[in-house]
Design an enzyme around this catalytic site. Structure first.
Site, PDB file in Angstrom:
ATOM      1  N   HIS A 199      20.977  36.348 -19.438  1.00 25.23           N
ATOM      2  CA  HIS A 199      20.962  37.391 -20.460  1.00 25.23           C
ATOM      3  C   HIS A 199      22.276  37.488 -21.218  1.00 25.23           C
ATOM      4  O   HIS A 199      22.297  37.735 -22.414  1.00 25.23           O
ATOM      5  CB  HIS A 199      20.654  38.742 -19.815  1.00 25.23           C
ATOM      6  CG  HIS A 199      19.280  38.778 -19.229  1.00 25.23           C
ATOM      7  ND1 HIS A 199      18.987  39.397 -18.051  1.00 25.23           N
ATOM      8  CD2 HIS A 199      18.139  38.242 -19.668  1.00 25.23           C
ATOM      9  CE1 HIS A 199      17.713  39.248 -17.794  1.00 25.23           C
ATOM     10  NE2 HIS A 199      17.165  38.547 -18.752  1.00 25.23           N
ATOM     11  N   GLU A 443       7.452  13.125 -12.249  1.00 22.70           N
ATOM     12  CA  GLU A 443       8.837  13.412 -11.854  1.00 22.70           C
ATOM     13  C   GLU A 443       9.217  12.726 -10.544  1.00 22.70           C
ATOM     14  O   GLU A 443      10.303  12.934 -10.027  1.00 22.70           O
ATOM     15  CB  GLU A 443       9.086  14.923 -11.783  1.00 22.70           C
ATOM     16  CG  GLU A 443       8.054  15.713 -11.009  1.00 22.70           C
ATOM     17  CD  GLU A 443       8.219  17.229 -11.137  1.00 22.70           C
ATOM     18  OE1 GLU A 443       9.194  17.705 -11.731  1.00 22.70           O
ATOM     19  OE2 GLU A 443       7.342  17.951 -10.617  1.00 22.70           O
ATOM     20  N   ASP A 467      13.757  16.529 -12.148  1.00 23.93           N
ATOM     21  CA  ASP A 467      13.465  15.955 -10.832  1.00 23.93           C
ATOM     22  C   ASP A 467      13.444  14.439 -10.875  1.00 23.93           C
ATOM     23  O   ASP A 467      13.880  13.785  -9.925  1.00 23.93           O
ATOM     24  CB  ASP A 467      12.127  16.496 -10.302  1.00 23.93           C
ATOM     25  CG  ASP A 467      12.316  17.846  -9.643  1.00 23.93           C
ATOM     26  OD1 ASP A 467      13.279  17.983  -8.863  1.00 23.93           O
ATOM     27  OD2 ASP A 467      11.539  18.770  -9.919  1.00 23.93           O
ATOM     28  N   CYS A 514       9.166  17.437 -20.481  1.00 23.26           N
ATOM     29  CA  CYS A 514       9.517  18.858 -20.419  1.00 23.26           C
ATOM     30  C   CYS A 514      10.783  19.143 -19.622  1.00 23.26           C
ATOM     31  O   CYS A 514      11.113  20.296 -19.390  1.00 23.26           O
ATOM     32  CB  CYS A 514       8.352  19.668 -19.850  1.00 23.26           C
ATOM     33  SG  CYS A 514       7.955  19.253 -18.143  1.00 23.26           S
TER      34      CYS A 514
HETATM   35  C1  PEP Z   1      11.649  18.867 -14.168  1.00 26.60           C
HETATM   36  O1  PEP Z   1      11.751  18.572 -12.968  1.00 26.60           O
HETATM   37  O2  PEP Z   1      12.149  18.195 -15.077  1.00 26.60           O
HETATM   38  C2  PEP Z   1      10.918  20.073 -14.579  1.00 26.60           C
HETATM   39  C3  PEP Z   1      10.665  20.313 -15.837  1.00 26.60           C
HETATM   40  O3  PEP Z   1      10.539  20.949 -13.616  1.00 26.60           O
HETATM   41  P1  PEP Z   1      11.550  21.924 -12.826  1.00 26.60           P
HETATM   42  O4  PEP Z   1      12.864  21.902 -13.550  1.00 26.60           O
HETATM   43  O5  PEP Z   1      10.909  23.259 -12.834  1.00 26.60           O
HETATM   44  O6  PEP Z   1      11.604  21.304 -11.473  1.00 26.60           O
HETATM   45 MG    MG Z   2      10.481  19.477 -11.515  1.00 25.69          MG
END
Ligand code: PEP
Ligand code: MG
Length: 593
Positions: A199, A443, A467, A514
């Site tokens: 925040h 991942e 990951d 992502c």
């Molecule tokens: C990742 O592992 O890149 C991912 C998007 O998931 P998290 O960061 O929640 O493990």
């Molecule tokens: Mg992940």
């Protein structure tokens, strides 16, 4: 002279458009400690004490509401939502009930009960050791302080009435402290704790105050009136700089390279490259209330909804209906745009004893987490999947499984679990989208290697670079000792991404990315060159990512990607990419570097 480094809050994979270099005098915000000794009350005073507690909660609520309204007027509804979330925590029925129970059963004074229940909540979050959760802790502290101040009759803390601009240094700032800062007198903010999603970072960005967070302990080395240089572009803090260093930074400031830029105009434009290739830009969210911010930033969908945070913010698991309401809210707000709901991904950094069954693992990152845990905790999985399915008629919801390693796991999750839960709904004549898309995070290196097999059973893929990097480099993503190995732009990781995208494209399966890499403006060309046409990132990164997409063409991206895939180390990837991007879009890169 001493230097400290932290996380710069500016653009790219960060939050704000506000960045810069500033030199000024220090003002150290002392953290307020409201000591509460355990005190008991006579039996016949219990009801009065509960009344006193309820009045304190109501007063605290009025105070937060007033903060919310002021923030809404000056900074907009999005940021005011932070206080809306605080009201929810303050009025959490469980917290209220547990506090009142302590007053009643243990004849504790209200302030003692408040200190115990709030600390217990904080302890739960602290174990999670995660930056999002760190912010929740900050919220709970803020709320606790408000209630305790009412109960103890202490005055509300406020920043000293400033008469000249200062650089504010603090261990941590609560949302209300940040929102109440007088921007005429605060040249920069530096905090020991906090992260980019925090925040303080969000509000500092909105206030357009240069900010560096997560610097670690350094306040013991500095006192009021000391001089400090804050380089909020690189995240460097120079305490008591010598004259030569001051002159160097004065030159940088003079050159105007630190001006604040407004990216608002980019967020509603489509991300179409110069050669006409459309790139889909989605947002990653953790809570339903982030959806409006994602939309405002120009997200064309939610590419990753990290649902484990719905569980981690309360002491018992959400009910099916609570899940359902969260998913329906996001799906409706997104009005038909894709909403990829990732099933819970507990374990590793998002550890939760409650869900892992207290299994003490030597290597939690390699242990019972993600879909592995879901397949062991059938009822937990069932509750969530039923809710997602029920919400699926309110928008374009898709299901995604985390940390899938084997084809067998995906089959079990899709054709045993989800199928069984669908049959139940069918039997009970509860509507759901029978054609709901079901995909997986990519991942785990094994999943990349076997992606052609997964393509036969998964509707889509999303590469989780956080990951994937951890597992490709065998480098714990949260361990500072091996952080030099944890680089998502290491050629080894890029080759993995490349392989995954190739297989997905050959098998005509949609693939997105992502992980945090997707929000890094410097690496965008590599990702597009590798063949990605869909990226999901932190909402605040979306405008910059769209802006860069509109200024580059895919042939250049391919050329850059081909080159970096041949390099032997991450540093060369970094150097080459920066040089090439500066050649292509010098004006934009000057703002990002
Ligand atoms: C990742 O592992 O890149 C991912 C998007 O998931 P998290 O960061 O929640 O493990
Ligand atoms: Mg992940």
């Amino acid at each position: 002279m001493k230097t400290v480094s932290g996380i710069p809050v500016f653009n790219g994979d960060a939050i704000s458009n506000a960045h810069g270099v500033v030199i000024g005098k220090v003002f150290v915000q002392e953290s307020e400690r409201l000591g509460v000794a355990e005190r008991t009350i006579p039996q016949d005073k219990i009801e009065d004490e509960i009344k006193r507690y309820r009045i304190a909660v109501n007063d605290a609520r009025a105070e937060i509401e007033s903060n919310r309204d002021t923030t809404s007027e000056s900074l907009g509804q999005n940021l005011a939502d932070i206080f809306e979330a605080q009201i929810l925590i303050l009025q959490d029925p469980r917290l209220l009930r547990e506090t009142e129970n302590l007053i009643r059963d243990k004849t504790l004074a209200a302030e003692s009960a408040v200190a115990i229940t709030h600390n217990a909540q904080i302890e739960i979050f602290r174990k999670l050791n995660n930056s999002y959760i760190a912010e929740k802790i900050n919220d709970i502290r803020d709320i606790e302080k408000r209630v305790l101040r009412r109960l103890l009759g202490t005055r509300s803390e406020s920043l000293r009435k400033l008469t000249e601009p200062v650089i504010l240094l603090a261990s941590n700032l609560t949302p209300s402290e940040t929102a109440n800062l007088d921007r005429n007198y605060i040249k920069a903010i530096v905090t020991e704790s906090g992260g980019l999603g925090g925040h303080t970072a969000i509000l500092a960005a909105a206030l357009e105050i240069p900010c560096v967070v997560g610097c670690g302990n350094f306040l013991d080395n500095v006192k009021n009136e000391d001089t400090v240089i804050v380089d909020a572009i690189s995240g460097l803090i120079i305490l008591n700089p010598d004259e030569i260093t001051i002159q160097k930074y004065q030159k940088i400031i003079k050159s105007g390279a630190t001006r604040i830029e407004n990216l608002d105009e980019w967020q509603n434009l489509e991300a179409i490259t110069l050669d006409g290739t459309k790139i889909d830009i989605f947002a990653n969210i953790e809570f339903p209330q982030e959806t409006s911010n994602a939309l405002q930033r120009g997200a064309e969908g939610i590419g990753l909804f990290r649902t484990e945070f719905l569980y981690l913010t309360q002491e018992s698991d959400p009910t099916e209906n609570e899940h359902f309401e969260s998913y329906k809210r996001v799906a409706e707000a997104m009005q038909g745009k894709p909403v990829v709901i990732r099933t819970f991904d507990f374990g590793d950094d998002k550890e939760s004893d409650r869900h892992s069954g207290n299994v003490n693992e030597r290597n939690p990152a390699l242990g019972l987490r993600g879909v592995r845990l879901a397949l062991k905790r059938w009822q937990l999985f069932r509750t969530q999947i039923r809710a997602i399915l029920r919400a699926s008629i309110y928008g374009n919801i898709q299901i995604m499984f985390p940390l899938v390693s084997t084809v067998k796991e995906f089959r079990q999750a899709r054709y045993s679990a989800v199928k069984e839960f669908m049959d139940e709904l069918e039997h009970d004549e509860i509507p759901y989208n029978k054609k709901i898309k079901i995909g997986m995070m990519v991942e785990v290196p094994a999943a990349v290697v076997m992606l052609d097999h997964f393509a036969e059973i998964s509707d889509f893929f999303s590469i989780g670079t956080n990951d994937l990097t951890q597992y490709v480099m065998a480098s714990d993503r949260g361990n500072r000792n091996v952080s030099h190995l944890f680089s998502s732009s290491d050629p080894a990781v890029l080759r993995m991404i490349h392989a995954a995208v190739n297989i997905a494209n050959q098998t005509q399966k949609p693939i997105s990315l992502c992980g945090q890499l997707g929000g890094d403006p410097m690496k965008l060309a590599i990702l597009l060159g590798i063949g990605l046409k869909s990226i999901s990132c932190t909402p605040s990164s979306i405008p910059r990512i769209k802006q860069i997409c509109r200024r580059i063409n895919i042939d250049d991206c391919k050329r850059i990607a081909e080159k970096v895939l041949q390099f032997s180390n991450a540093a060369d990837v970094q150097d080459y990419t920066i040089r090439e991007m500066i050649k292509l879009i010098p004006d934009l890169m000057a703002k990002v570097i």
